[in-house]
Write an enzyme that holds these catalytic residues in place. Structure first.
Site, PDB file in Angstrom:
ATOM      1  CB  SER A 126      26.417  -5.642  61.505  1.00  0.00           C
ATOM      2  OG  SER A 126      26.053  -5.228  63.238  1.00  0.00           O
ATOM      3  CE1 TYR A 150      24.044  -2.759  59.907  1.00  0.00           C
ATOM      4  CE2 TYR A 150      25.006  -2.716  57.865  1.00  0.00           C
ATOM      5  CZ  TYR A 150      25.286  -2.925  59.439  1.00  0.00           C
ATOM      6  OH  TYR A 150      26.220  -3.162  59.642  1.00  0.00           O
ATOM      7  CE  LYS A 154      27.260  -5.209  57.423  1.00  0.00           C
ATOM      8  NZ  LYS A 154      28.466  -5.519  56.626  1.00  0.00           N
TER       9      LYS A 154
END
Ligand code: WQD
Length: 336
Positions: A126, A150, A154
């Site tokens: 992402s 989050y 990643k």
């Protein structure tokens, strides 16, 4: 003989669209999904779109025994890994869930792949790993960071794949940094289908357009942008799905790994997206200006050069296509 691809989390928003793109490209594909963020009937709708049975196994990537069974029962050539939690706000309140699902889940999958001698993986990353970039458009060499659990997961996953491929050249990884995926398949049979109140802009606007939500809260209009609202690089999910096929094609052909942005290279503000959705839905969409959302960056959009050079990938669909396909999907969904 068609290459066979395992899609973890393949019943979800991006995975289901990639399933269609893979089948259209002549690949065979099977899905494993725990349905924590996908509806079970998506496989029925995929069968309508593809005109063929869909093989979908219910389960979790943390279940190594299940993964071993899947690799034993199918000749898998490559894996595309979508199965992860992906809400920035939610991750602030449930960091351990995010670490387990996103990081331990990847390691569980890699372990099973290694046991099965499968070493080709496309990883769903992402643009969140860029945080607020110093320069725009942001290219793949830009510094990475995180400002929420989050984004941390990643980054750790990307760094883990770097360590593995540097140490063991059997592995070939395609790391795809998505910007903001939106829209829906042209049939209106699959699309973004959040289980509860959406965190993301376009699915929330869609619920305002269908009347399921009263009005949109615009999180801040005092950013250093032309209209003061946040700017993002929205990419049509159909384009994004095709990018996965081109990543897989490249990996299977060259065995050379890559890390690329998947975006359009164009940024749109929140208010520009609202106006585009109003054009698609043919109605005014009420909104209010609200305080900034913690963790948000002002403006980010991607440099698309490397994806073009390495994969031959270029996004083809624009913001009006994205909003029209989303409106088509939610209108049909509301009537089913
Ligand atoms: C976009 C813009 C908000 C909702 C995140 C993840 C990213 C990817 C997409 C997984 C921002 C504004 C939003 C609302 C608003 N997820 N907004 N009102 O935060 O750019 O990216 O989701 O792959 O990894 O980081 O997307 O759609 O939440 O926000 O004003 O109700 O819309 O402030 O400017 P984001 P988003």
């Amino acid at each position: 003989m068609a290459h066979k691809v395992l899609l973890t989390g393949g019943a979800g928003f991006i995975g289901s669209h990639t399933y269609v793109a893979l089948k259209n490209a002549g690949y065979d594909a099977i899905i494993v999904d725990n349905f924590s963020n996908a509806r079970r009937d998506v496989t029925d709708r995929l069968e309508i779109i593809t005109g063929a049975p869909v093989e979908c196994i219910e389960g979790d990537v943390l279940d190594g025994v299940l993964l071993d069974r899947i690799f034993a029962e199918h000749t898998i050539d490559a894996v595309i890994h979508y199965a992860a939690l992906k809400a920035v706000g939610e991750s602030m309140g449930k960091p351990l869930d995010y670490l387990n699902t996103n990081i331990a889940g990847l390691y569980s999958l890699l372990d099973a792949m290694q046991r099965a001698d499968v070493f080709t993986l496309v990883f769903s990353s992402s643009a969140t790993v860029y945080g607020q970039p110093d320069h725009l458009p942001v290219d793949e060499a830009a510094p990475r960071g995180f400002n929420n659990p989050y984004g941390y997961t990643k980054l750790v996953c990307e760094q883990s794949l770097e360590q593995i491929s540097a140490a063991d050249d059997r592995w070939a990884f395609g790391v795809l940094r998505y910007f903001n995926p939106v829209g829906a398949h042209e049939t209106g049979l699959i699309g973004e289908d959040p289980n509860d109140i959406p965190n993301n802009l376009v699915p929330y606007i869609a619920k305002v357009a269908t009347g399921e939500q009263d009005q949109l809260s615009v999180w801040g209009d005092d950013y250093d942008t032309p209209d003061g609202t946040g700017i993002r690089d929205y990419i049509h999910v159909t384009d994004l799905a095709r990018g996965h096929v081109q990543s897989l094609d490249a990996l299977l052909k060259s065995r050379q790994g890559h890390v690329v942005n998947l975006g359009t290279g164009t940024g749109y503000s929140v208010l520009e997206v609202v106006k585009a959705y109003e054009r698609a839905a043919g109605r005014a969409l009420p909104y209010r200006i609200a305080p900034r959302r913690p963790g948000d960056v002002a403006c980010v959009y991607g440099d698309t050069k490397l994806a073009r050079e390495l994969l031959g990938f270029e996004a083809e669909l624009g913001l009006d296509d994205m909003c029209a396909s989303s409106w088509n999907w939610v209108s049909r969904r509301k009537n089913t």
